[in-house]
Design a protein around this motif. Structure first.
Motif, PDB file in Angstrom:
ATOM      1  N   LYS A 342       0.810  -1.214   0.000  1.00  0.00           N
ATOM      2  CA  LYS A 342       0.000   0.000   0.000  1.00  0.00           C
ATOM      3  C   LYS A 342       0.843   1.264   0.000  1.00  0.00           C
ATOM      4  CE  LYS A 342      -3.680   2.355   2.562  1.00  0.00           C
ATOM      5  NZ  LYS A 342      -4.557   2.319   3.773  1.00  0.00           N
ATOM      6  N   ASP A 343       1.972   1.266   0.723  1.00  0.00           N
ATOM      7  CA  ASP A 343       2.779   2.474   0.847  1.00  0.00           C
ATOM      8  C   ASP A 343       3.661   2.743  -0.375  1.00  0.00           C
ATOM      9  OD1 ASP A 343       4.544   0.407   1.209  1.00  0.00           O
ATOM     10  OD2 ASP A 343       5.338   1.116   3.139  1.00  0.00           O
ATOM     11  N   GLU A 344       3.594   1.860  -1.392  1.00  0.00           N
ATOM     12  CA  GLU A 344       4.389   2.062  -2.607  1.00  0.00           C
ATOM     13  C   GLU A 344       3.524   2.239  -3.854  1.00  0.00           C
ATOM     14  OE1 GLU A 344       7.363  -0.947  -3.082  1.00  0.00           O
ATOM     15  OE2 GLU A 344       7.979  -0.896  -0.980  1.00  0.00           O
ATOM     16  N   LEU A 345       2.231   2.405  -3.659  1.00  0.00           N
ATOM     17  CA  LEU A 345       1.313   2.467  -4.802  1.00  0.00           C
ATOM     18  C   LEU A 345       1.440   3.762  -5.598  1.00  0.00           C
ATOM     19  CD1 LEU A 345      -1.902   0.929  -3.172  1.00  0.00           C
ATOM     20  CD2 LEU A 345      -0.381  -0.150  -4.835  1.00  0.00           C
ATOM     21  N   SER A 346       2.022   4.775  -5.024  1.00  0.00           N
ATOM     22  CA  SER A 346       2.160   6.055  -5.737  1.00  0.00           C
ATOM     23  C   SER A 346       3.282   6.034  -6.771  1.00  0.00           C
ATOM     24  CB  SER A 346       2.407   7.186  -4.734  1.00  0.00           C
ATOM     25  OG  SER A 346       1.312   7.329  -3.855  1.00  0.00           O
ATOM     26  N   LYS A 347       4.149   5.030  -6.698  1.00  0.00           N
ATOM     27  CA  LYS A 347       5.259   4.944  -7.640  1.00  0.00           C
ATOM     28  C   LYS A 347       4.826   4.249  -8.925  1.00  0.00           C
ATOM     29  CE  LYS A 347       8.512   4.383  -3.776  1.00  0.00           C
ATOM     30  NZ  LYS A 347       9.500   3.470  -3.143  1.00  0.00           N
ATOM     31  N   GLU A 348       5.344   4.723 -10.058  1.00  0.00           N
ATOM     32  CA  GLU A 348       5.017   4.059 -11.328  1.00  0.00           C
ATOM     33  C   GLU A 348       5.524   2.617 -11.304  1.00  0.00           C
ATOM     34  OE1 GLU A 348       6.903   4.297 -15.635  1.00  0.00           O
ATOM     35  OE2 GLU A 348       5.590   6.045 -15.292  1.00  0.00           O
ATOM     36  N   ASN A 349       4.649   1.691 -11.740  1.00  0.00           N
ATOM     37  CA  ASN A 349       5.028   0.277 -11.753  1.00  0.00           C
ATOM     38  C   ASN A 349       4.142  -0.447 -12.767  1.00  0.00           C
ATOM     39  OD1 ASN A 349       5.668  -2.430 -11.228  1.00  0.00           O
ATOM     40  ND2 ASN A 349       5.995  -2.049  -9.055  1.00  0.00           N
ATOM     41  N   VAL A 350       4.505  -0.340 -14.026  1.00  0.00           N
ATOM     42  CA  VAL A 350       3.708  -0.941 -15.095  1.00  0.00           C
ATOM     43  C   VAL A 350       3.734  -2.470 -14.993  1.00  0.00           C
ATOM     44  CG1 VAL A 350       3.428  -1.162 -17.601  1.00  0.00           C
ATOM     45  CG2 VAL A 350       4.092   1.048 -16.603  1.00  0.00           C
ATOM     46  N   GLU A 351       4.859  -3.015 -14.538  1.00  0.00           N
ATOM     47  CA  GLU A 351       4.971  -4.469 -14.411  1.00  0.00           C
ATOM     48  C   GLU A 351       3.942  -5.010 -13.410  1.00  0.00           C
ATOM     49  OE1 GLU A 351       8.250  -7.937 -13.188  1.00  0.00           O
ATOM     50  OE2 GLU A 351       8.855  -5.834 -13.362  1.00  0.00           O
ATOM     51  N   ALA A 352       3.785  -4.335 -12.271  1.00  0.00           N
ATOM     52  CA  ALA A 352       2.783  -4.760 -11.284  1.00  0.00           C
ATOM     53  C   ALA A 352       1.369  -4.578 -11.836  1.00  0.00           C
ATOM     54  CB  ALA A 352       2.961  -3.960  -9.998  1.00  0.00           C
ATOM     55  N   LEU A 353       1.171  -3.529 -12.606  1.00  0.00           N
ATOM     56  CA  LEU A 353      -0.127  -3.293 -13.236  1.00  0.00           C
ATOM     57  C   LEU A 353      -0.475  -4.428 -14.191  1.00  0.00           C
ATOM     58  CD1 LEU A 353      -2.528  -1.359 -13.657  1.00  0.00           C
ATOM     59  CD2 LEU A 353      -1.162  -0.164 -15.372  1.00  0.00           C
ATOM     60  N   GLN A 354       0.519  -4.899 -14.919  1.00  0.00           N
ATOM     61  CA  GLN A 354       0.313  -6.021 -15.838  1.00  0.00           C
ATOM     62  C   GLN A 354      -0.085  -7.295 -15.089  1.00  0.00           C
ATOM     63  OE1 GLN A 354       4.144  -6.024 -17.738  1.00  0.00           O
ATOM     64  NE2 GLN A 354       3.521  -4.621 -19.373  1.00  0.00           N
ATOM     65  N   LYS A 355       0.475  -7.476 -13.896  1.00  0.00           N
ATOM     66  CA  LYS A 355       0.124  -8.649 -13.092  1.00  0.00           C
ATOM     67  C   LYS A 355      -1.274  -8.516 -12.481  1.00  0.00           C
ATOM     68  CE  LYS A 355       4.906  -9.732 -11.739  1.00  0.00           C
ATOM     69  NZ  LYS A 355       5.857  -9.790 -10.583  1.00  0.00           N
ATOM     70  N   GLY A 356      -1.592  -7.329 -12.002  1.00  0.00           N
ATOM     71  CA  GLY A 356      -2.860  -7.139 -11.299  1.00  0.00           C
ATOM     72  C   GLY A 356      -4.067  -6.970 -12.187  1.00  0.00           C
ATOM     73  N   ILE A 357      -3.822  -6.718 -13.478  1.00  0.00           N
ATOM     74  CA  ILE A 357      -4.944  -6.424 -14.372  1.00  0.00           C
ATOM     75  C   ILE A 357      -5.818  -7.646 -14.631  1.00  0.00           C
ATOM     76  CG2 ILE A 357      -3.990  -6.902 -16.672  1.00  0.00           C
ATOM     77  CD1 ILE A 357      -5.040  -3.694 -16.933  1.00  0.00           C
ATOM     78  N   VAL A 358      -5.352  -8.830 -14.206  1.00  0.00           N
ATOM     79  CA  VAL A 358      -6.186 -10.030 -14.341  1.00  0.00           C
ATOM     80  C   VAL A 358      -7.480  -9.879 -13.552  1.00  0.00           C
ATOM     81  CG1 VAL A 358      -4.286 -11.610 -14.812  1.00  0.00           C
ATOM     82  CG2 VAL A 358      -4.956 -11.164 -12.440  1.00  0.00           C
ATOM     83  N   ASN A 359      -7.442  -9.078 -12.482  1.00  0.00           N
ATOM     84  CA  ASN A 359      -8.664  -8.860 -11.707  1.00  0.00           C
ATOM     85  C   ASN A 359      -9.687  -8.092 -12.534  1.00  0.00           C
ATOM     86  OD1 ASN A 359     -10.261  -7.096  -9.389  1.00  0.00           O
ATOM     87  ND2 ASN A 359      -9.698  -9.151  -8.684  1.00  0.00           N
ATOM     88  N   LEU A 360      -9.232  -7.059 -13.235  1.00  0.00           N
ATOM     89  CA  LEU A 360     -10.122  -6.296 -14.105  1.00  0.00           C
ATOM     90  C   LEU A 360     -10.636  -7.166 -15.239  1.00  0.00           C
ATOM     91  CD1 LEU A 360     -11.438  -3.657 -15.063  1.00  0.00           C
ATOM     92  CD2 LEU A 360      -9.273  -3.100 -16.212  1.00  0.00           C
ATOM     93  N   ARG A 361      -9.766  -7.967 -15.839  1.00  0.00           N
ATOM     94  CA  ARG A 361     -10.175  -8.841 -16.928  1.00  0.00           C
ATOM     95  C   ARG A 361     -11.313  -9.768 -16.484  1.00  0.00           C
ATOM     96  NH1 ARG A 361      -7.917 -11.013 -21.535  1.00  0.00           N
ATOM     97  NH2 ARG A 361      -5.855 -10.106 -21.108  1.00  0.00           N
ATOM     98  N   THR A 362     -11.170 -10.356 -15.311  1.00  0.00           N
ATOM     99  CA  THR A 362     -12.176 -11.300 -14.820  1.00  0.00           C
ATOM    100  C   THR A 362     -13.520 -10.609 -14.607  1.00  0.00           C
ATOM    101  OG1 THR A 362     -10.420 -12.545 -13.727  1.00  0.00           O
ATOM    102  CG2 THR A 362     -12.666 -13.034 -13.059  1.00  0.00           C
ATOM    103  N   HIS A 363     -13.495  -9.406 -14.060  1.00  0.00           N
ATOM    104  CA  HIS A 363     -14.747  -8.682 -13.830  1.00  0.00           C
ATOM    105  C   HIS A 363     -15.416  -8.288 -15.148  1.00  0.00           C
ATOM    106  CE1 HIS A 363     -14.773  -8.380  -9.446  1.00  0.00           C
ATOM    107  NE2 HIS A 363     -13.458  -8.209  -9.505  1.00  0.00           N
ATOM    108  N   ILE A 364     -14.620  -7.889 -16.137  1.00  0.00           N
ATOM    109  CA  ILE A 364     -15.195  -7.572 -17.457  1.00  0.00           C
ATOM    110  C   ILE A 364     -15.849  -8.814 -18.051  1.00  0.00           C
ATOM    111  CG2 ILE A 364     -14.640  -6.931 -19.839  1.00  0.00           C
ATOM    112  CD1 ILE A 364     -12.391  -5.149 -18.695  1.00  0.00           C
ATOM    113  N   GLU A 365     -15.132  -9.927 -18.026  1.00  0.00           N
ATOM    114  CA  GLU A 365     -15.673 -11.175 -18.563  1.00  0.00           C
ATOM    115  C   GLU A 365     -16.947 -11.582 -17.830  1.00  0.00           C
ATOM    116  OE1 GLU A 365     -11.385 -13.192 -19.893  1.00  0.00           O
ATOM    117  OE2 GLU A 365     -12.387 -13.796 -18.029  1.00  0.00           O
ATOM    118  N   ASN A 366     -16.960 -11.416 -16.514  1.00  0.00           N
ATOM    119  CA  ASN A 366     -18.139 -11.778 -15.728  1.00  0.00           C
ATOM    120  C   ASN A 366     -19.351 -10.932 -16.102  1.00  0.00           C
ATOM    121  OD1 ASN A 366     -16.711 -13.715 -14.366  1.00  0.00           O
ATOM    122  ND2 ASN A 366     -16.510 -12.560 -12.465  1.00  0.00           N
TER     123      ASN A 366
END
Length: 558
Positions: A342-366
């Protein structure tokens, strides 16, 4: 930077009669509670019965995280933005519960420059609906205990009481208690418990009832206990439904308030989605559909809970046909799902975004499984980088869904014009909501319905039922309530029943530990994981920051 309450206190509110006029509602059809809030009359339903319905827009979200998603803020801002582009939109939102207000989550009036006001009233006592629900529930409990004390003509088995008392506050000490202590004059000693008011069946009934007659019938159908010979005892057997209805007759009427930009909002009912069905009242939504060209409503927590219940319970009971789903996400929350603290979320991190985007994908599919178009709303934070924003936009385009960057928190209606235009376009193209469908047939056995939700929405391998759950399901089906929708009580933080499993969990099953019948509401509740129906306060409750000065000015309320 101003706090939410400071922004709200600077708002130039219009008298509630002026807000009513914007909806074509006369002074005769509102019942004012002061200058800035009012109940909408029963007569208004009859006057608008023949008017065509507007388009129904559901706002939902990815799984919530400590980073925040801002679903209510987007809902309010979307209504503001629609007004900016000349559309007549009416908000239909849930009422906040005092539990989260004084606990950790906060209120439910939006945030920044996208709020409903008067914010302090809405987040505190409002028009007394929560208190009326609490009183009606506890009256039923008192009548039950009194019946057993005064001779017990129905032969109620105090070991098989099916209801509990409620309180609209987080109080873990009331989860399991003993009542009736102190001798014969104080009643029959037995084990009892409290749940938070928003998880009570009375709350669910109020939010699903069509009118006073339906409310009374549903209240009478609450299963309260079993007799010593195994016969079910309902609230009507105690003669409780009349007095309960008397307590709720005004609470059944939706509440009219306004947004910061003086647009109308109907705020009514407030069941949580992690322990109840998570939607505002059916009456409020139906009235908003008659009064506007668009009704914007929301469902609690992530789409795996709120949206699924909105579609499979509320829409089914109300005959509603949504036209579009808005799925709220933040780059911060998606990075959290990708493993960033939580304390590092303000930093740019596209790699972490690529990993976490599976949550968004699942909700869209649902959401596509319900046959509706999806518009993704990126609730922008000032720390979001251009590279992160571009990545998520490209991802949504590859999935074939519209995406809009929403700067509603900071800019109000001006910050959501692109979102409003895309939502209106999607809703208009989905003519008559023809593609909308439920996830399951309500006539299927309870276990099969739960397996469908677990596989299709949570992406679980299946469902494990404890012996207690098996026993409860058998009893419910024997009573003739097997062909009802199911309402899953589950953690909001994960697609699974384990709050620590973020993103898109794999290779897991859902465990149903018990199933409860809400006969008056018309559904069964499946309890999973460690979900609590009476939350507790955190180590540092929000209540410790809230104060009121000698002039009556409230501070610290977000």
């Amino acid at each position: 930077m101003l706090t939410d309450i400071e922004i709200a206190q600077q708002a130039k509110m219009l008298k509630i009669t002026e807000i009513a006029k914007k909806l074509g509602v006369s002074e005769d059809d509102i019942e004012p509670y002061g200058h800035y809030k009012a109940k909408l009359s029963e007569e208004l339903y009859r006057k608008t019965a023949d008017k065509p319905n507007g388009k129904l827009i559901l706002v939902t979200a990815i799984n919530p995280t400590p980073a925040g998603e801002g679903k209510t803020t987007i809902s309010v801002g979307l209504a503001e933005s629609m007004a900016k582009i000349g559309k007549k939109a009416v908000l239909a939102l849930r009422e906040p519960s005092l539990g989260p207000v004084f606990g950790i989550k906060g209120g439910a009036a939006g945030g920044g420059y996208a709020q409903v006001v008067p914010m302090e009233d809405i987040n505190l006592h409002f028009t007394g609906d929560m208190h009326a629900i609490t009183a009606a529930n506890n009256l039923l409990c008192a009548l039950l205990d009194n019946h057993m004390q005064q001779g017990n003509d129905l032969g109620i088995d105090q070991r098989r009481i099916m209801i509990d008392r409620c309180l609209d506050m987080n109080d873990r000490a009331l989860r399991s208690i003993i009542i009736g202590m102190g001798g014969r004059v104080n009643g029959i000693p037995r084990q009892d418990s409290f749940r938070i008011t928003v998880a009570s069946e009375v709350m669910a009934i109020l939010c699903l009832a069509s009118d006073l007659a339906d409310l009374k019938k549903r209240l009478g159908s609450i299963l309260v206990a079993y007799s010593f010979d195994g016969k079910p005892i309902y609230a009507r057997d105690l003669g409780a439904q009349g007095a309960m209805t008397a307590l709720l007759k005004d609470a059944l009427k939706p509440n009219l308030v306004q947004t910061l930009e003086n647009n109308p909002a109907i705020v009514h009912g407030g069941p949580f989605a992690n322990i109840a069905h998570g939607c505002n009242s059916l009456r409020a939504t139906k009235l908003a559909l008659k009064l506007g060209d668009y009704c914007i409503t929301e469902a609690g927590f992530g789409s795996d809970l709120g949206a699924e219940k909105f579609f499979d319970i509320k829409c089914r009971f109300g005959g509603l046909k949504p036209s579009c789903t808005v799925l709220v996400a933040t780059i911060r929350a998606l990075k959290y799902n990708g493993g960033v603290p939580k304390d590092e979320l303000s930093k740019e991190n596209v790699e972490a975004l690529q990993k976490g985007i599976v949550n968004l994908r699942t909700h869209i599919e649902n959401m596509h499984k319900f046959g509706l178009p999806v518009v993704v709303a990126i609730n922008r934070f000032h720390t979001d980088s251009d590279a992160e924003i571009e990545y998520i936009k490209n991802f949504c385009r590859e999935m074939g869904v519209e995406v809009a960057l929403a700067e509603i928190f900071a800019k109000g209606g001006e910050g959501g014009i692109d979102l409003a235009e895309k939502v209106c376009k999607a809703a208009e193209e989905n003519d008559g909501a023809a593609g909308f469908k439920y996830l399951y047939d309500e006539k299927l056995p309870i276990k099969e319905k739960l397996n469908i939700i677990a596989r299709e929405i949570y992406r679980a391998d299946g469902v494990n039922f404890t012996p207690q759950a098996e026993k409860s399901i058998k009893a419910i089906e024997e009573l003739g309530f097997g062909e009802t929708p199911v309402c899953v009580a589950k953690t909001q933080y994960s697609l699974s029943d384990d709050p620590t499993k973020l993103g898109k969990p794999e290779n897991f099953s859902i465990t149903v530990r018990d199933v409860k019948l809400s006969a008056g509401a018309g559904f069964v509740v499946a309890m999973t994981g460690d979900i609590m129906i009476m939350p507790g306060l955190p180590k540092m409750p929000a209540a410790l920051k809230i104060d009121c000065d000698n002039e009556g000015n409230i501070t610290g309320l977000f």
